[in-house]
Motif scaffolding. Sequence first.
Motif, PDB file in Angstrom:
ATOM      1  N   ASP A 123       4.850  -6.115  -2.284  1.00 25.26           N
ATOM      2  CA  ASP A 123       4.593  -7.116  -1.245  1.00 25.26           C
ATOM      3  C   ASP A 123       4.372  -6.449   0.106  1.00 25.26           C
ATOM      4  O   ASP A 123       3.449  -6.801   0.846  1.00 25.26           O
ATOM      5  CB  ASP A 123       5.768  -8.091  -1.172  1.00 25.26           C
ATOM      6  CG  ASP A 123       5.507  -9.216  -0.178  1.00 25.26           C
ATOM      7  OD1 ASP A 123       4.468  -9.891  -0.314  1.00 25.26           O
ATOM      8  OD2 ASP A 123       6.328  -9.392   0.741  1.00 25.26           O
ATOM      9  N   ALA A 124       5.217  -5.460   0.436  1.00 25.51           N
ATOM     10  CA  ALA A 124       5.080  -4.763   1.716  1.00 25.51           C
ATOM     11  C   ALA A 124       3.771  -3.986   1.792  1.00 25.51           C
ATOM     12  O   ALA A 124       3.117  -3.938   2.843  1.00 25.51           O
ATOM     13  CB  ALA A 124       6.264  -3.820   1.926  1.00 25.51           C
ATOM     14  N   GLU A 125       3.366  -3.390   0.683  1.00 29.03           N
ATOM     15  CA  GLU A 125       2.106  -2.650   0.671  1.00 29.03           C
ATOM     16  C   GLU A 125       0.917  -3.592   0.889  1.00 29.03           C
ATOM     17  O   GLU A 125      -0.024  -3.251   1.611  1.00 29.03           O
ATOM     18  CB  GLU A 125       1.938  -1.903  -0.661  1.00 29.03           C
ATOM     19  CG  GLU A 125       2.890  -0.733  -0.851  1.00 29.03           C
ATOM     20  CD  GLU A 125       2.686   0.353   0.186  1.00 29.03           C
ATOM     21  OE1 GLU A 125       1.566   0.910   0.247  1.00 29.03           O
ATOM     22  OE2 GLU A 125       3.628   0.638   0.940  1.00 29.03           O
TER      23      GLU A 125
ATOM     24  N   THR B 216      13.995   4.459   1.436  1.00 26.10           N
ATOM     25  CA  THR B 216      13.487   3.089   1.527  1.00 26.10           C
ATOM     26  C   THR B 216      12.646   2.786   0.293  1.00 26.10           C
ATOM     27  O   THR B 216      11.728   3.546  -0.039  1.00 26.10           O
ATOM     28  CB  THR B 216      12.622   2.909   2.785  1.00 26.10           C
ATOM     29  OG1 THR B 216      13.415   3.210   3.939  1.00 26.10           O
ATOM     30  CG2 THR B 216      12.094   1.489   2.877  1.00 26.10           C
TER      31      THR B 216
ATOM     32  N   VAL C  47       9.803   1.261  -1.747  1.00 24.73           N
ATOM     33  CA  VAL C  47       8.448   0.754  -1.500  1.00 24.73           C
ATOM     34  C   VAL C  47       8.241  -0.478  -2.377  1.00 24.73           C
ATOM     35  O   VAL C  47       8.497  -0.432  -3.585  1.00 24.73           O
ATOM     36  CB  VAL C  47       7.388   1.823  -1.829  1.00 24.73           C
ATOM     37  CG1 VAL C  47       5.975   1.272  -1.599  1.00 24.73           C
ATOM     38  CG2 VAL C  47       7.615   3.079  -0.991  1.00 24.73           C
ATOM     39  N   THR C  48       7.792  -1.572  -1.781  1.00 21.10           N
ATOM     40  CA  THR C  48       7.565  -2.802  -2.546  1.00 21.10           C
ATOM     41  C   THR C  48       6.091  -3.172  -2.534  1.00 21.10           C
ATOM     42  O   THR C  48       5.352  -2.865  -1.589  1.00 21.10           O
ATOM     43  CB  THR C  48       8.381  -3.966  -1.978  1.00 21.10           C
ATOM     44  OG1 THR C  48       7.896  -4.281  -0.666  1.00 21.10           O
ATOM     45  CG2 THR C  48       9.866  -3.609  -1.903  1.00 21.10           C
TER      46      THR C  48
ATOM     47  N   SER D  58      -0.539   6.365  -0.739  1.00 26.84           N
ATOM     48  CA  SER D  58      -0.281   4.932  -0.574  1.00 26.84           C
ATOM     49  C   SER D  58      -1.328   4.087  -1.290  1.00 26.84           C
ATOM     50  O   SER D  58      -1.031   2.988  -1.767  1.00 26.84           O
ATOM     51  CB  SER D  58      -0.251   4.573   0.915  1.00 26.84           C
ATOM     52  OG  SER D  58       0.817   5.240   1.574  1.00 26.84           O
TER      53      SER D  58
ATOM     54  N   ARG E 167       0.966  -6.352   2.495  1.00 22.22           N
ATOM     55  CA  ARG E 167       1.008  -6.957   3.830  1.00 22.22           C
ATOM     56  C   ARG E 167       0.499  -6.015   4.916  1.00 22.22           C
ATOM     57  O   ARG E 167       0.379  -6.423   6.077  1.00 22.22           O
ATOM     58  CB  ARG E 167       2.437  -7.397   4.164  1.00 22.22           C
ATOM     59  CG  ARG E 167       2.882  -8.669   3.448  1.00 22.22           C
ATOM     60  CD  ARG E 167       4.015  -9.366   4.207  1.00 22.22           C
ATOM     61  NE  ARG E 167       5.051  -8.421   4.591  1.00 22.22           N
ATOM     62  CZ  ARG E 167       6.136  -8.161   3.875  1.00 22.22           C
ATOM     63  NH1 ARG E 167       6.312  -8.770   2.713  1.00 22.22           N
ATOM     64  NH2 ARG E 167       7.042  -7.299   4.304  1.00 22.22           N
ATOM     65  N   GLN E 168       0.228  -4.778   4.570  1.00 25.35           N
ATOM     66  CA  GLN E 168      -0.288  -3.853   5.576  1.00 25.35           C
ATOM     67  C   GLN E 168      -1.637  -4.345   6.099  1.00 25.35           C
ATOM     68  O   GLN E 168      -2.405  -4.972   5.368  1.00 25.35           O
ATOM     69  CB  GLN E 168      -0.464  -2.457   4.985  1.00 25.35           C
ATOM     70  CG  GLN E 168       0.835  -1.737   4.696  1.00 25.35           C
ATOM     71  CD  GLN E 168       0.579  -0.298   4.304  1.00 25.35           C
ATOM     72  OE1 GLN E 168       0.650   0.609   5.122  1.00 25.35           O
ATOM     73  NE2 GLN E 168       0.273  -0.082   3.030  1.00 25.35           N
TER      74      GLN E 168
END
Length: 485
Positions: free
Chosen positions: A462-464, A457, A459-460, A381, A466-467
């Motif tokens: 933005d989502a990474e 799913t 992986v974006t 990640s 926002r973790q």
Amino acid sequence: MTEAKELFLIYWPHILFVLSGLLSAVAAVHAAMTKQDVRAAIGWVGVVLFSPFLGPFLYAVAGINRIRKERVSQLRSSNMYPEEVIDRVLAHDVVDVSGPQFAALRQLGDRVTDFRLLGFNRIKLLNGGDETYPAMLEAIESAQKSIALQSYIFDHDPIGEKIAGALIDAVKRGVQVRVLIDAVGSKYSHPPIVRMLEKGGVRTALFMRPVIGLRLVYANLRSHRKLLVIDGMHGFTGGMNIRAGFMTAIAKEHVTHDTHFQVGGPIIHQLMVNFAHDWHFTTQEKITGDAWFSNVLANELEPGVPIRCVPSGPDSTIGNTHKMLMGALSVAQTHVRIQSPYFLPDQPLIAALATAARRGVIVDIVIPGANNLKLVSAAMSAQFDQLLQTGCRIWRSSGTFDHSKLFTVDGSWSYVGSSNLDPRSLRLNFELDIEVYDRQLAQQLDARIDAAISTSTLVTLDAERRQPFLIRLRNRVVWLASPYL
């Protein structure tokens, strides 16, 4: 004696200082003179100079390559095909079976590895243990002369016992059998399957068996290769170990998915050469003769698929897979599909993937949604942003863990085998892969990967981002240890 003792008690700090300096100097010189990667050399020199005693000890444990190159990687041996045979089975043209862009890749393979690209081969995709183990058992039971089996893990469980029993029965029929298991991989189950095999008369050896008291020294440099060759004519290779967890009937809803490949034709000879060298390195026994190396010219050659074995490892073959994948990414024109359980590419591979995406090539990377190694998943990640911001697409698959290692380019070229895309596979392990110039196989693998993508799913970036900070920090800290995960 008393005077010497008194002198030691007075000057022991000075003695330790000098000894520490000598050990650090020797280790630093060794690292500077033997490491090919400047970052590795700088890192180890820093460790040994700034960590008295501990630094040299760590370098002795994990930094020194103890494999003698001349014993492991001298692939051009008496077991190789003579040149007149090579000329007959050589794949001269790959354009018709793949595409014009792959002519350069074929030339790269000729210069990277000692093995030539051979035509007239057959290859069949096997999905998981449900297809692979029955096919392997059938082949073992039909063996008449010889069986060579190599695996990283060979568990003592229901499927392991079944395969071991078939090998023992083959010995009783008079078949010559050799089984090579990695010394670390053999410890994944207890009691080890080695005891059952040896009791049944099967010649079994452990690759890089640890020396008593020095187990940590051999934690790296593992043999991750998987192959099975029957009578020098029929073979299997890929990424599957021998474990009950790959069988639906045993693992049920927790079954691990994977892929393996059944092959036939001249490529069997290259598989057998790989086994013979690893066996000789481990046992000093030379494997030669018609029982192990069948004469491909004895049978009528049928049209088939160009395939080449690509061995890699911490010897003269180091970096072979890395070079082949870099070459494949450089010639890709439309689509690169990758499925890997442990995806930790180094910076050159990341740059090559990013460059392909920026050239307009669709780059799809499928990783497990549920990884069996949590630390590796965290480290993976930590690198996602470097790929996502360049246009690569990363997908987390659904369902149970998938151990498949697949790489295809433009629906025409495939690279499959034992290698993961992580530092351990690319530099530390002994791996065995095959490159296949065949549209039919590449499209089968593409369909398998696309099916995984359809339920995955995306992986974006933005989502990474926002973790939570602590999660991202944990991932980066684990990533720092990625070369040894």
